[in-house]
Scaffold this motif. Sequence first.
Motif, PDB file in Angstrom:
ATOM      1  N   LYS A   1       0.908  -1.163   0.023  1.00  0.00           N
ATOM      2  CA  LYS A   1      -0.135  -0.051   0.258  1.00  0.00           C
ATOM      3  C   LYS A   1       0.905   1.212  -0.092  1.00  0.00           C
ATOM      4  CE  LYS A   1      -3.755   2.347   2.766  1.00  0.00           C
ATOM      5  NZ  LYS A   1      -4.586   2.156   3.621  1.00  0.00           N
ATOM      6  N   GLU A   2       1.769   1.286   0.764  1.00  0.00           N
ATOM      7  CA  GLU A   2       2.870   2.522   0.916  1.00  0.00           C
ATOM      8  C   GLU A   2       3.471   2.592  -0.448  1.00  0.00           C
ATOM      9  OE1 GLU A   2       3.393   2.117   5.823  1.00  0.00           O
ATOM     10  OE2 GLU A   2       5.011   1.272   4.349  1.00  0.00           O
ATOM     11  N   LEU A   3       3.932   1.514  -0.940  1.00  0.00           N
ATOM     12  CA  LEU A   3       4.513   1.562  -2.411  1.00  0.00           C
ATOM     13  C   LEU A   3       3.797   2.274  -3.316  1.00  0.00           C
ATOM     14  CD1 LEU A   3       7.198   0.792  -4.045  1.00  0.00           C
ATOM     15  CD2 LEU A   3       6.230  -1.409  -4.389  1.00  0.00           C
ATOM     16  N   THR A   4       2.638   1.722  -3.462  1.00  0.00           N
ATOM     17  CA  THR A   4       1.740   2.024  -4.497  1.00  0.00           C
ATOM     18  C   THR A   4       1.541   3.778  -4.158  1.00  0.00           C
ATOM     19  OG1 THR A   4       0.507   0.178  -4.524  1.00  0.00           O
ATOM     20  CG2 THR A   4      -0.764   2.133  -5.110  1.00  0.00           C
ATOM     21  N   ALA A   5       1.303   4.036  -2.817  1.00  0.00           N
ATOM     22  CA  ALA A   5       1.137   5.453  -2.674  1.00  0.00           C
ATOM     23  C   ALA A   5       2.373   6.360  -3.064  1.00  0.00           C
ATOM     24  CB  ALA A   5       1.255   5.899  -1.086  1.00  0.00           C
ATOM     25  N   PHE A   6       3.889   5.887  -2.928  1.00  0.00           N
ATOM     26  CA  PHE A   6       5.000   6.335  -3.164  1.00  0.00           C
ATOM     27  C   PHE A   6       4.976   6.468  -4.785  1.00  0.00           C
ATOM     28  CE2 PHE A   6       9.421   5.775  -4.724  1.00  0.00           C
ATOM     29  CZ  PHE A   6       9.976   6.776  -3.723  1.00  0.00           C
ATOM     30  N   ILE A   7       4.606   5.562  -5.489  1.00  0.00           N
ATOM     31  CA  ILE A   7       4.591   5.417  -7.134  1.00  0.00           C
ATOM     32  C   ILE A   7       3.543   6.633  -7.679  1.00  0.00           C
ATOM     33  CG2 ILE A   7       4.168   4.361  -9.127  1.00  0.00           C
ATOM     34  CD1 ILE A   7       5.169   1.925  -7.670  1.00  0.00           C
ATOM     35  N   ASP A   8       2.393   6.582  -6.940  1.00  0.00           N
ATOM     36  CA  ASP A   8       1.374   7.589  -7.306  1.00  0.00           C
ATOM     37  C   ASP A   8       1.446   9.152  -6.921  1.00  0.00           C
ATOM     38  OD1 ASP A   8       0.114   5.490  -8.547  1.00  0.00           O
ATOM     39  OD2 ASP A   8      -1.474   5.047  -7.040  1.00  0.00           O
ATOM     40  N   PHE A   9       2.142   9.363  -5.920  1.00  0.00           N
ATOM     41  CA  PHE A   9       2.062  10.610  -5.268  1.00  0.00           C
ATOM     42  C   PHE A   9       2.704  11.643  -6.529  1.00  0.00           C
ATOM     43  CE2 PHE A   9       5.106  14.086  -3.847  1.00  0.00           C
ATOM     44  CZ  PHE A   9       4.294  14.809  -3.090  1.00  0.00           C
ATOM     45  N   PRO A  10       3.540  11.451  -7.643  1.00  0.00           N
ATOM     46  CA  PRO A  10       3.802  12.297  -8.400  1.00  0.00           C
ATOM     47  C   PRO A  10       2.544  12.639  -9.368  1.00  0.00           C
ATOM     48  CG  PRO A  10       5.625  10.818  -8.437  1.00  0.00           C
ATOM     49  CD  PRO A  10       4.487  10.356  -7.522  1.00  0.00           C
ATOM     50  N   HIS A  11       1.698  11.968  -9.323  1.00  0.00           N
ATOM     51  CA  HIS A  11       0.493  12.039 -10.369  1.00  0.00           C
ATOM     52  C   HIS A  11      -0.410  13.145  -9.757  1.00  0.00           C
ATOM     53  CE1 HIS A  11       1.820   8.434 -12.080  1.00  0.00           C
ATOM     54  NE2 HIS A  11       1.282   7.830 -11.281  1.00  0.00           N
ATOM     55  N   ASP A  12      -0.305  13.323  -8.326  1.00  0.00           N
ATOM     56  CA  ASP A  12      -1.170  14.231  -7.801  1.00  0.00           C
ATOM     57  C   ASP A  12      -0.466  15.508  -7.654  1.00  0.00           C
ATOM     58  OD1 ASP A  12      -3.439  12.518  -6.938  1.00  0.00           O
ATOM     59  OD2 ASP A  12      -2.112  11.682  -5.484  1.00  0.00           O
ATOM     60  N   LEU A  13       0.691  15.554  -7.463  1.00  0.00           N
ATOM     61  CA  LEU A  13       1.678  16.605  -7.382  1.00  0.00           C
ATOM     62  C   LEU A  13       1.843  17.480  -8.717  1.00  0.00           C
ATOM     63  CD1 LEU A  13       3.722  18.363  -5.659  1.00  0.00           C
ATOM     64  CD2 LEU A  13       5.451  16.974  -6.649  1.00  0.00           C
ATOM     65  N   TYR A  14       1.565  16.671  -9.850  1.00  0.00           N
ATOM     66  CA  TYR A  14       1.788  17.409 -11.109  1.00  0.00           C
ATOM     67  C   TYR A  14       0.538  17.399 -12.207  1.00  0.00           C
ATOM     68  CZ  TYR A  14       6.980  17.027 -10.706  1.00  0.00           C
ATOM     69  OH  TYR A  14       8.017  17.526 -10.175  1.00  0.00           O
ATOM     70  N   LYS A  15      -0.764  17.144 -11.152  1.00  0.00           N
ATOM     71  CA  LYS A  15      -2.027  16.839 -11.839  1.00  0.00           C
ATOM     72  C   LYS A  15      -2.168  18.076 -13.036  1.00  0.00           C
ATOM     73  CE  LYS A  15      -4.741  18.122  -7.768  1.00  0.00           C
ATOM     74  NZ  LYS A  15      -5.774  17.979  -7.074  1.00  0.00           N
ATOM     75  N   ASN A  16      -1.559  19.351 -12.711  1.00  0.00           N
ATOM     76  CA  ASN A  16      -2.165  20.539 -13.251  1.00  0.00           C
ATOM     77  C   ASN A  16      -0.905  20.965 -14.199  1.00  0.00           C
ATOM     78  OD1 ASN A  16      -4.630  20.713 -11.994  1.00  0.00           O
ATOM     79  ND2 ASN A  16      -3.765  21.673 -10.212  1.00  0.00           N
ATOM     80  N   ASP A  17       0.037  20.082 -14.452  1.00  0.00           N
ATOM     81  CA  ASP A  17       1.290  20.482 -15.210  1.00  0.00           C
ATOM     82  C   ASP A  17       1.029  19.813 -16.597  1.00  0.00           C
ATOM     83  OD1 ASP A  17       3.728  20.748 -16.384  1.00  0.00           O
ATOM     84  OD2 ASP A  17       4.781  20.827 -14.451  1.00  0.00           O
ATOM     85  N   PRO A  18       0.897  20.526 -17.782  1.00  0.00           N
ATOM     86  CA  PRO A  18       0.754  19.965 -18.823  1.00  0.00           C
ATOM     87  C   PRO A  18       1.920  19.211 -19.461  1.00  0.00           C
ATOM     88  CG  PRO A  18       0.959  22.116 -19.360  1.00  0.00           C
ATOM     89  CD  PRO A  18       0.943  21.957 -17.756  1.00  0.00           C
TER      90      PRO A  18
END
Length: 371
Positions: free
Chosen positions: A11-28
Amino acid sequence: MIKIIPVSSKKELTAFIDFPHDLYKNDPNYVPELFIAQRDLLTKHPFLKHNSLQSYLAYQDNKIVGRITAILNNHHNEFNKANDGFFGFFDAINSQEVADALFKTAIEWLKDKKVATIIGPVNFSTNEPSGLLIVGFDSPPVMQMTYNYPYYADLIEKQGLKKKVDLIAYKFGDEGYNERSFKLLDALQERLKRSNITIRKLNMKNFKQEAIALHEVYNSAWDSNTGFVPLTDEEFFYLANDLKLVVDPDFCSIAEHEGKVVGFSLTVPNINEILIKIKRGRLLPTGIFKLLLGKKKIKGIRIYALGVIEGYRKRGIEAVLYGNVIKEYKIKGLKYAEAGWILEDNDMMNKALLDINGDPYKTYRLYEKAI
């Protein structure tokens, strides 16, 4: 308050991998990494058999606000007679407090391993995506190149990390090669033939044997580069099998002297043109179709690796290898090519790229600090 936790569960590994998707969600310009590829990199890569790492997540108000991985690369230290540690997979909100907490934790882990220096960012070594983007934020990265917000440099430099070396990426557009250049390329190839040096395309039907020969050249051609680490057999074939899925043999050339492989260029389609459209890096349910259907529509390539072994340099082989790539991409009607990265102090390669109208459009930086 910032809370740092080590990544230890799925679960923590999934969160680790997914974090950039949220951080950059508004960056084209952000390109999500494929989840399955990142998961395998962090859990199954042959690198992990002889090295160690620890990933961390930063939380603030029960929300993930940053991540980092501390890396001990034993092979690097043995080969370079060094005592270095590394950091990679660094991402964070624009908060010095968060960055300080992440780096403090990573450095403490590295100190426990008795290393003297921290270097990065690398994921895991310079054989994988490396460097912090410091110039060229106006376009997406190409395949296997890093991307980050401009503020990352401040967060890292305020840790006391200083520049170690810069890495340059060059871009070629439609106008980058002309008929005169093609004629010079043909003349250069003829001159090489008189020295019994020939250039041929990669033989996909004999891929395993080709990979064995290229591995030897790879470990020899780059051995004097800053921070280079030879790839083990298992690591090289892990990389080769990944690239085999996307490689176009028309863009991969091998230089031989009387049957001995002395250099090669490996160029791959820029699949980031497709990955940028795959939400959160998930192939299912629709990402797989975007990947399969989009491959024929790719308009650019990345010259992933190009090298010539000692004793065969400065004969024009490098220029022919580069020239053949650019010639082929013009024949195929592609729109751009990227060559990178190149160490800033690799004068011969940088001059060769500038001579064929390469535009040094992106710069990446490796940092270091005594700990």
